[in-house]
Design a protein around this motif. Structure first.
Motif, PDB file in Angstrom:
ATOM      1  N   THR A  89       0.990  -1.310  -0.084  1.00 58.77           N
ATOM      2  CA  THR A  89       0.222   0.145  -0.079  1.00 58.77           C
ATOM      3  C   THR A  89       0.781   1.280  -0.117  1.00 58.77           C
ATOM      4  O   THR A  89       1.645   1.292   0.872  1.00 58.77           O
ATOM      5  N   VAL A  90       0.747   2.037  -0.840  1.00 59.42           N
ATOM      6  CA  VAL A  90       1.445   3.340  -0.959  1.00 59.42           C
ATOM      7  C   VAL A  90       0.522   4.617  -0.909  1.00 59.42           C
ATOM      8  O   VAL A  90      -0.289   4.535  -1.554  1.00 59.42           O
ATOM      9  N   VAL A  91       1.075   5.440  -0.180  1.00 60.58           N
ATOM     10  CA  VAL A  91       0.166   6.576  -0.068  1.00 60.58           C
ATOM     11  C   VAL A  91       1.138   7.839  -0.399  1.00 60.58           C
ATOM     12  O   VAL A  91       2.205   7.957  -0.253  1.00 60.58           O
ATOM     13  N   ILE A  92       0.448   8.417  -1.700  1.00 62.03           N
ATOM     14  CA  ILE A  92       1.532   9.367  -2.556  1.00 62.03           C
ATOM     15  C   ILE A  92       0.717  10.664  -2.219  1.00 62.03           C
ATOM     16  O   ILE A  92      -0.313  10.911  -2.288  1.00 62.03           O
ATOM     17  N   GLN A  93       1.743  11.609  -1.993  1.00 65.68           N
ATOM     18  CA  GLN A  93       1.437  13.061  -1.958  1.00 65.68           C
ATOM     19  C   GLN A  93       1.652  13.714  -3.354  1.00 65.68           C
ATOM     20  O   GLN A  93       2.707  13.813  -3.635  1.00 65.68           O
ATOM     21  N   ASN A  94       0.543  13.614  -4.128  1.00 61.87           N
ATOM     22  CA  ASN A  94       0.810  14.191  -5.439  1.00 61.87           C
ATOM     23  C   ASN A  94       0.780  15.460  -5.890  1.00 61.87           C
ATOM     24  O   ASN A  94      -0.140  16.381  -6.042  1.00 61.87           O
ATOM     25  N   ASN A  95       2.092  15.908  -5.512  1.00 64.53           N
ATOM     26  CA  ASN A  95       2.359  17.506  -5.302  1.00 64.53           C
ATOM     27  C   ASN A  95       3.003  17.943  -6.688  1.00 64.53           C
ATOM     28  O   ASN A  95       2.606  19.011  -7.151  1.00 64.53           O
ATOM     29  N   TYR A  96       3.627  17.201  -7.511  1.00 62.46           N
ATOM     30  CA  TYR A  96       4.473  17.732  -8.582  1.00 62.46           C
ATOM     31  C   TYR A  96       3.744  18.087  -9.806  1.00 62.46           C
ATOM     32  O   TYR A  96       2.757  16.937 -10.383  1.00 62.46           O
ATOM     33  N   ASN A  97       3.952  19.166 -10.458  1.00 63.16           N
ATOM     34  CA  ASN A  97       2.972  19.330 -11.481  1.00 63.16           C
ATOM     35  C   ASN A  97       3.673  18.928 -12.848  1.00 63.16           C
ATOM     36  O   ASN A  97       4.345  19.606 -13.179  1.00 63.16           O
ATOM     37  N   THR A  98       3.192  18.022 -13.343  1.00 64.57           N
ATOM     38  CA  THR A  98       3.390  17.442 -14.882  1.00 64.57           C
ATOM     39  C   THR A  98       2.389  17.847 -15.927  1.00 64.57           C
ATOM     40  O   THR A  98       2.695  17.574 -16.962  1.00 64.57           O
ATOM     41  N   TYR A  99       1.328  18.178 -15.396  1.00 60.23           N
ATOM     42  CA  TYR A  99      -0.046  18.285 -16.228  1.00 60.23           C
ATOM     43  C   TYR A  99       0.321  19.506 -16.936  1.00 60.23           C
ATOM     44  O   TYR A  99      -0.292  19.639 -18.089  1.00 60.23           O
ATOM     45  N   SER A 100       0.779  20.499 -16.647  1.00 60.51           N
ATOM     46  CA  SER A 100       1.008  21.703 -17.365  1.00 60.51           C
ATOM     47  C   SER A 100       1.711  21.403 -18.687  1.00 60.51           C
ATOM     48  O   SER A 100       1.577  22.233 -19.843  1.00 60.51           O
ATOM     49  N   PHE A 101       2.591  20.535 -18.823  1.00 63.13           N
ATOM     50  CA  PHE A 101       3.464  20.342 -19.875  1.00 63.13           C
ATOM     51  C   PHE A 101       3.088  18.966 -20.503  1.00 63.13           C
ATOM     52  O   PHE A 101       3.741  18.343 -21.719  1.00 63.13           O
ATOM     53  N   GLY A 102       2.121  18.139 -20.257  1.00 61.79           N
ATOM     54  CA  GLY A 102       1.743  17.036 -20.717  1.00 61.79           C
ATOM     55  C   GLY A 102       2.560  15.697 -20.349  1.00 61.79           C
ATOM     56  O   GLY A 102       2.889  14.747 -20.845  1.00 61.79           O
ATOM     57  N   GLY A 103       3.272  15.922 -18.974  1.00 62.61           N
ATOM     58  CA  GLY A 103       4.137  14.928 -18.535  1.00 62.61           C
ATOM     59  C   GLY A 103       3.258  13.729 -17.738  1.00 62.61           C
ATOM     60  O   GLY A 103       2.119  14.159 -17.588  1.00 62.61           O
ATOM     61  N   THR A 104       4.059  12.769 -17.605  1.00 57.31           N
ATOM     62  CA  THR A 104       3.390  11.693 -16.863  1.00 57.31           C
ATOM     63  C   THR A 104       4.381  11.295 -15.505  1.00 57.31           C
ATOM     64  O   THR A 104       5.756  11.703 -15.592  1.00 57.31           O
ATOM     65  N   LYS A 105       3.972  10.647 -14.593  1.00 59.95           N
ATOM     66  CA  LYS A 105       4.505  10.390 -13.237  1.00 59.95           C
ATOM     67  C   LYS A 105       4.353   8.655 -13.114  1.00 59.95           C
ATOM     68  O   LYS A 105       3.116   8.356 -13.373  1.00 59.95           O
ATOM     69  N   ALA A 106       5.445   7.993 -12.673  1.00 55.18           N
ATOM     70  CA  ALA A 106       5.118   6.900 -12.365  1.00 55.18           C
ATOM     71  C   ALA A 106       5.896   6.506 -11.114  1.00 55.18           C
ATOM     72  O   ALA A 106       7.058   6.831 -11.044  1.00 55.18           O
ATOM     73  N   LEU A 107       5.576   5.307 -10.239  1.00 54.04           N
ATOM     74  CA  LEU A 107       6.442   4.857  -9.292  1.00 54.04           C
ATOM     75  C   LEU A 107       6.941   3.371  -9.442  1.00 54.04           C
ATOM     76  O   LEU A 107       6.279   2.687 -10.106  1.00 54.04           O
TER      77      LEU A 107
END
Length: 342
Positions: free
Chosen positions: A263-281
Motif C-alpha cells: 500500500t502506497v500513500v502518495i502525496q501528488n504534489n508535482y505538476n507534470t500536467y501543465s506540459f503533458g508529462g506523466t509520473k510513475a512509481l
C-alpha cells in the motif's frame, strides 16, 4: 656564361618543391602491419563470437530475473477535471492511495524510483540554469550567474541558494509504504553519488531564500541541513539526457514475497500536467548488471552471432574456393584477359 656545377645543384635544390626526407613523411615509422590471412580473420571473428554470446546470454538471464513493478499514478490521483488547477491549489488534499500486488519474490534492497516522461531536463537553457561555484563554496553565495529567472528573491532581492531552474523544479511527490498493513521504512541515505556529495555540493553551504517567491516550482529544502546532505536535491540536479528518465527516491531493505500487498500513500504534489508529462512509481530489484536492461544482452548476442556467422561464411568460402596466399597469378597483368590492361 655557365654556373659551376656546385652552384647549379644548390640553386636547383632551393627551387625544388620536394619535401625533406623524414621517416614520418615517408611513412617509414615502426608500425604493426598484421597480415590478414584467412586463418587469422576466421579466428578473430570466432573468438569475438565465443566471448560475446555467453556474455549476452548471461546479461539477458540476469535482466529477466529482475522483478520490476511500475505504477503510473498521475491520471488516477487527480479527481478534478482541471488537473492543472487541482495541482496548483495549495489547500487541496493531494493524498492518493495505491495498492500493488507483488507477482514474484523480491529480495532486498528494493530500489524505489520516480519516473517522469516528457520532461526535457536536457534542454540547453535548463541545464545551464545553475551555478556550480555557489553550490560548492560558502563565499560564493552571491554568485548567481546563469541562474535567471530564479536568481534573487522577490522580497529584498537577496540571492537564492541554490539558484537556478534545476533546483527550483525539484521533484516533490512523496511516498510512504506499508507491506501487508505494516509500515515499511524507506532508507533515503546514500542515494546520491559520493563524487557529487563530496566534490559538487559544499558541506558548509546552506539553503537560503529558496522557494519563497510567488510561484513555487517544487520541493522546499531544510535550511539547517547543508547541501552536501540534501541527497534528493543532489540526485535531481544530475540532469537526465532523455525526456523519459528515472531517479532514485530511496530503498526498502526488507524482502517481499509473492502475493504480498504493498500500500502506497502518495502525496501528488508535482505538476507534470501543465506540459503533458506523466509520473510513475517504480519498485525494482537489481542484479550484477544493475536494473532491468535487455539492450546490453541483445547487443552482445547480436554482435557475437554476426561474428560467428561471418566466421562460418569465411570457412565455407575458403573450403569451396581456396586461394593461395600471395599468388602472383591473380595480378591483373598476369591474367590472360586482364580487366585493366596496361
Amino acid at each position: 656564361m655557365s654556373l659551376p656545377a656546385s652552384d647549379s645543384d644548390s640553386l636547383a635544390s632551393r627551387r625544388s618543391k620536394k619535401p625533406k626526407y623524414s621517416k614520418f613523411t615517408q611513412q617509414e615509422l615502426p608500425a604493426c602491419k598484421p597480415l590478414l590471412t584467412p586463418g587469422i580473420v576466421i579466428g578473430a571473428f570466432s573468438l569475438i563470437g565465443v566471448i560475446f554470446v555467453p556474455i549476452g546470454l548471461a546479461s539477458l538471464a540476469a535482466s529477466q530475473n529482475i522483478v520490476e513493478l511500475i505504477d503510473r499514478y498521475d491520471a488516477e490521483c487527480v479527481s478534478a477535471n482541471d488537473k492543472v488547477g487541482f495541482i496548483q491549489d495549495t489547500k487541496t488534499d493531494k493524498a492518493c492511495t495505491r495498492k500493488i500486488t507483488v507477482p514474484k519474490p523480491m529480495k532486498g534492497p528494493i530500489h524505489i524510483y520516480y519516473q517522469l516522461e516528457n520532461f526535457y531536463q536536457n534542454h540547453r537553457r535548463y541545464v545551464k540554469s545553475r551555478n556550480d561555484k555557489q553550490l560548492l563554496y560558502k563565499d560564493a553565495a552571491s554568485t548567481i550567474t546563469n541562474c535567471e529567472p530564479e536568481a534573487i528573491s522577490e522580497d529584498g532581492g537577496k540571492p537564492i541558494v541554490p539558484c537556478g531552474l534545476i533546483a527550483w523544479s525539484l521533484f516533490n511527490d512523496t511516498y510512504s509504504f506499508s507491506l501487508n498493513k505494516k509500515a515499511v521504512e524507506v532508507n533515503k541515505k546514500n542515494i546520491a553519488w559520493d563524487s557529487d556529495k563530496n566534490k559538487k555540493f559544499g558541506s558548509d553551504v546552506f539553503p537560503s531564500n529558496f522557494q519563497k517567491g510567488g510561484l513555487i516550482g517544487g520541493a522546499k529544502l531544510n535550511e539547517k541541513i547543508p547541501l552536501s546532505e540534501q541527497e534528493d536535491l543532489i540526485v535531481w540536479m544530475r540532469t537526465a539526457a532523455l525526456p523519459t528518465f528515472r531517479k532514485l527516491y530511496g530503498r526498502i531493505e526488507s524482502d517481499m514475497m509473492a502475493s504480498d500487498e504493498i500500500t502506497v500513500v502518495i502525496q501528488n504534489n508535482y505538476n507534470t500536467y501543465s506540459f503533458g508529462g506523466t509520473k510513475a512509481l517504480v519498485l525494482s530489484t537489481t542484479s550484477w548488471i544493475g536494473g532491468r536492461n535487455n539492450f546490453i544482452g541483445v547487443a552482445y548476442v547480436a554482435i557475437g552471432g554476426i561474428c560467428l556467422f561471418l566466421a562460418m561464411g569465411f570457412v565455407i568460402l575458403y573450403v569451396i574456393k581456396p586461394r593461395a596466399l600471395g599468388d602472383p597469378n591473380y595480378l591483373s597483368w598476369n591474367k590472360e584477359n586482364p580487366d585493366h590492361p596496361y
